[in-house]
Design a protein around this motif. Structure first.
Motif, PDB file in Angstrom:
ATOM      1  N   MET A  16     -41.094 -61.471 -34.546  1.00 49.99           N
ATOM      2  CA  MET A  16     -42.059 -61.427 -33.443  1.00 49.99           C
ATOM      3  C   MET A  16     -41.574 -60.479 -32.346  1.00 49.99           C
ATOM      4  SD  MET A  16     -43.582 -65.271 -33.108  1.00 49.99           S
ATOM      5  CE  MET A  16     -42.046 -66.157 -33.054  1.00 49.99           C
ATOM      6  N   TRP A  17     -40.280 -60.505 -32.066  1.00 46.39           N
ATOM      7  CA  TRP A  17     -39.720 -59.607 -31.050  1.00 46.39           C
ATOM      8  C   TRP A  17     -39.835 -58.151 -31.501  1.00 46.39           C
ATOM      9  CZ3 TRP A  17     -38.572 -61.103 -26.303  1.00 46.39           C
ATOM     10  CH2 TRP A  17     -37.957 -60.182 -25.472  1.00 46.39           C
ATOM     11  N   LEU A  18     -39.643 -57.903 -32.786  1.00 52.29           N
ATOM     12  CA  LEU A  18     -39.783 -56.554 -33.328  1.00 52.29           C
ATOM     13  C   LEU A  18     -41.203 -56.030 -33.118  1.00 52.29           C
ATOM     14  CD1 LEU A  18     -38.636 -54.175 -35.061  1.00 52.29           C
ATOM     15  CD2 LEU A  18     -39.508 -55.412 -37.036  1.00 52.29           C
ATOM     16  N   VAL A  19     -42.198 -56.847 -33.378  1.00 55.15           N
ATOM     17  CA  VAL A  19     -43.588 -56.448 -33.170  1.00 55.15           C
ATOM     18  C   VAL A  19     -43.835 -56.142 -31.695  1.00 55.15           C
ATOM     19  CG1 VAL A  19     -45.976 -57.278 -33.249  1.00 55.15           C
ATOM     20  CG2 VAL A  19     -44.467 -57.642 -35.202  1.00 55.15           C
ATOM     21  N   LYS A  20     -43.291 -56.967 -30.806  1.00 52.05           N
ATOM     22  CA  LYS A  20     -43.463 -56.744 -29.367  1.00 52.05           C
ATOM     23  C   LYS A  20     -42.832 -55.417 -28.937  1.00 52.05           C
ATOM     24  CE  LYS A  20     -42.415 -58.830 -24.893  1.00 52.05           C
ATOM     25  NZ  LYS A  20     -41.807 -57.713 -24.254  1.00 52.05           N
ATOM     26  N   VAL A  21     -41.636 -55.136 -29.425  1.00 48.23           N
ATOM     27  CA  VAL A  21     -40.956 -53.885 -29.060  1.00 48.23           C
ATOM     28  C   VAL A  21     -41.722 -52.682 -29.594  1.00 48.23           C
ATOM     29  CG1 VAL A  21     -38.875 -52.513 -29.509  1.00 48.23           C
ATOM     30  CG2 VAL A  21     -38.672 -54.898 -28.812  1.00 48.23           C
ATOM     31  N   ASN A  53     -44.823 -52.105 -27.522  1.00 45.81           N
ATOM     32  CA  ASN A  53     -44.499 -51.545 -26.207  1.00 45.81           C
ATOM     33  C   ASN A  53     -44.121 -50.072 -26.303  1.00 45.81           C
ATOM     34  OD1 ASN A  53     -45.035 -53.856 -24.802  1.00 45.81           O
ATOM     35  ND2 ASN A  53     -42.927 -54.553 -24.786  1.00 45.81           N
ATOM     36  N   LEU A  54     -43.486 -49.666 -27.406  1.00 48.57           N
ATOM     37  CA  LEU A  54     -43.116 -48.262 -27.565  1.00 48.57           C
ATOM     38  C   LEU A  54     -44.340 -47.378 -27.789  1.00 48.57           C
ATOM     39  CD1 LEU A  54     -39.897 -48.371 -29.748  1.00 48.57           C
ATOM     40  CD2 LEU A  54     -40.103 -47.676 -27.380  1.00 48.57           C
ATOM     41  N   HIS A  55     -45.362 -47.933 -28.407  1.00 49.66           N
ATOM     42  CA  HIS A  55     -46.544 -47.139 -28.724  1.00 49.66           C
ATOM     43  C   HIS A  55     -47.710 -47.421 -27.781  1.00 49.66           C
ATOM     44  CE1 HIS A  55     -44.211 -46.784 -32.399  1.00 49.66           C
ATOM     45  NE2 HIS A  55     -44.810 -45.629 -32.520  1.00 49.66           N
ATOM     46  N   LYS A  56     -47.431 -47.908 -26.607  1.00 49.60           N
ATOM     47  CA  LYS A  56     -48.478 -48.233 -25.639  1.00 49.60           C
ATOM     48  C   LYS A  56     -49.345 -47.027 -25.273  1.00 49.60           C
ATOM     49  CE  LYS A  56     -47.675 -51.712 -22.995  1.00 49.60           C
ATOM     50  NZ  LYS A  56     -47.146 -52.576 -21.962  1.00 49.60           N
ATOM     51  N   PRO A  57     -48.803 -45.810 -25.126  1.00 47.66           N
ATOM     52  CA  PRO A  57     -49.684 -44.678 -24.794  1.00 47.66           C
ATOM     53  C   PRO A  57     -50.719 -44.377 -25.870  1.00 47.66           C
ATOM     54  CG  PRO A  57     -47.398 -44.081 -24.441  1.00 47.66           C
ATOM     55  CD  PRO A  57     -47.408 -45.426 -25.086  1.00 47.66           C
ATOM     56  N   PHE A  58     -50.483 -44.803 -27.106  1.00 49.35           N
ATOM     57  CA  PHE A  58     -51.381 -44.477 -28.200  1.00 49.35           C
ATOM     58  C   PHE A  58     -52.452 -45.536 -28.425  1.00 49.35           C
ATOM     59  CE2 PHE A  58     -47.295 -42.448 -29.261  1.00 49.35           C
ATOM     60  CZ  PHE A  58     -47.699 -41.141 -29.078  1.00 49.35           C
ATOM     61  N   HIS A  59     -52.457 -46.587 -27.618  1.00 52.45           N
ATOM     62  CA  HIS A  59     -53.492 -47.605 -27.757  1.00 52.45           C
ATOM     63  C   HIS A  59     -54.842 -47.066 -27.293  1.00 52.45           C
ATOM     64  CE1 HIS A  59     -51.054 -51.287 -28.630  1.00 52.45           C
ATOM     65  NE2 HIS A  59     -50.119 -50.406 -28.333  1.00 52.45           N
ATOM     66  N   ASN A  60     -54.831 -46.140 -26.366  1.00 51.13           N
ATOM     67  CA  ASN A  60     -56.048 -45.533 -25.873  1.00 51.13           C
ATOM     68  C   ASN A  60     -56.320 -44.287 -26.712  1.00 51.13           C
ATOM     69  OD1 ASN A  60     -58.146 -44.431 -24.481  1.00 51.13           O
ATOM     70  ND2 ASN A  60     -57.166 -44.568 -22.473  1.00 51.13           N
ATOM     71  N   LEU A  99     -34.050 -42.272 -24.780  1.00 48.60           N
ATOM     72  CA  LEU A  99     -33.073 -43.266 -24.361  1.00 48.60           C
ATOM     73  C   LEU A  99     -33.638 -44.672 -24.499  1.00 48.60           C
ATOM     74  CD1 LEU A  99     -30.191 -43.184 -23.269  1.00 48.60           C
ATOM     75  CD2 LEU A  99     -31.135 -43.328 -20.981  1.00 48.60           C
ATOM     76  N   ILE A 100     -34.890 -44.859 -24.118  1.00 45.94           N
ATOM     77  CA  ILE A 100     -35.540 -46.161 -24.269  1.00 45.94           C
ATOM     78  C   ILE A 100     -35.661 -46.523 -25.743  1.00 45.94           C
ATOM     79  CG2 ILE A 100     -37.725 -47.397 -23.945  1.00 45.94           C
ATOM     80  CD1 ILE A 100     -38.028 -45.789 -21.327  1.00 45.94           C
ATOM     81  N   ILE A 101     -36.031 -45.559 -26.569  1.00 46.96           N
ATOM     82  CA  ILE A 101     -36.144 -45.814 -28.003  1.00 46.96           C
ATOM     83  C   ILE A 101     -34.792 -46.182 -28.593  1.00 46.96           C
ATOM     84  CG2 ILE A 101     -36.627 -44.722 -30.232  1.00 46.96           C
ATOM     85  CD1 ILE A 101     -38.834 -43.137 -28.808  1.00 46.96           C
ATOM     86  N   SER A 102     -33.752 -45.464 -28.216  1.00 50.69           N
ATOM     87  CA  SER A 102     -32.431 -45.753 -28.780  1.00 50.69           C
ATOM     88  C   SER A 102     -31.896 -47.099 -28.292  1.00 50.69           C
ATOM     89  CB  SER A 102     -31.455 -44.619 -28.480  1.00 50.69           C
ATOM     90  OG  SER A 102     -31.279 -44.475 -27.103  1.00 50.69           O
ATOM     91  N   TYR A 103     -32.192 -47.471 -27.035  1.00 47.77           N
ATOM     92  CA  TYR A 103     -31.806 -48.810 -26.576  1.00 47.77           C
ATOM     93  C   TYR A 103     -32.513 -49.885 -27.387  1.00 47.77           C
ATOM     94  CZ  TYR A 103     -29.154 -47.565 -22.416  1.00 47.77           C
ATOM     95  OH  TYR A 103     -28.200 -47.096 -21.569  1.00 47.77           O
ATOM     96  N   ASN A 104     -33.781 -49.664 -27.696  1.00 47.91           N
ATOM     97  CA  ASN A 104     -34.518 -50.644 -28.489  1.00 47.91           C
ATOM     98  C   ASN A 104     -33.988 -50.721 -29.919  1.00 47.91           C
ATOM     99  OD1 ASN A 104     -36.304 -51.647 -26.536  1.00 47.91           O
ATOM    100  ND2 ASN A 104     -37.622 -49.874 -26.760  1.00 47.91           N
TER     101      ASN A 104
END
Length: 140
Positions: A107-112, A115-122, A71-76
């Motif tokens: 720039m907004w696209l990069v931010k989104v 944020n969607l791939h935040k779990p994969f930064h670690n 749902l978050i992905i589809s909203y984005n």
């Protein structure tokens, strides 16, 4: 997260209004029309509106079956495609302002996306995510 899952009437009105302004700007349809003058921007606008419409249809049909993450992905996707449609329309109407909006949109696209791939930064979280699928696809 917004409550509404249908197409925003304000977005549709803005897009129709901008389309009417493009029609007025290119009044002489015999010589110059927007698909000839601004080919890439017009095609991008059309694709963005189609993606926006598809996401709205998916929301309306499958809202009870869609998980929170999807749902978050589809909203984005809906937000990004809607703003891209308006940005490319403004690129057709007022070139300098449109380029500024396009840079802000990128720039907004990069931010989104970040944020969607935040779990994969670690890297450890990535390994834990991939571990259950490792045995299915890689021979031991």
């Amino acid at each position: 997260m917004p409550e509404s899952h249908s197409a925003s009437p304000a977005f549709l009105f803005l897009l129709a209004f901008m389309g009417a302004i493009v029609a007025v700007k290119h009044g002489d349809w015999n010589n110059l029309h927007p698909l000839a003058m601004d080919n890439i921007a017009m095609k991008t606008t059309i694709v963005a509106v189609l993606v926006y419409g598809k996401v709205v249809i998916i929301h309306e049909k499958f809202i009870s079956d869609i998980g929170d993450h999807y749902l978050i992905i589809s909203y984005n996707i809906r937000f990004i495609s809607g703003t891209l449609a308006v940005t490319t329309m403004s690129l057709i109407l007022i070139k300098p302002f449109g380029w500024l909006l396009l840079i802000i949109w990128m720039m907004w696209l990069v931010k989104v996306v970040l944020n969607l791939h935040k779990p994969f930064h670690n890297f450890d979280q990535l390994i834990q995510f991939v571990q259950p699928y490792k045995s299915q696809y890689l021979p031991l």
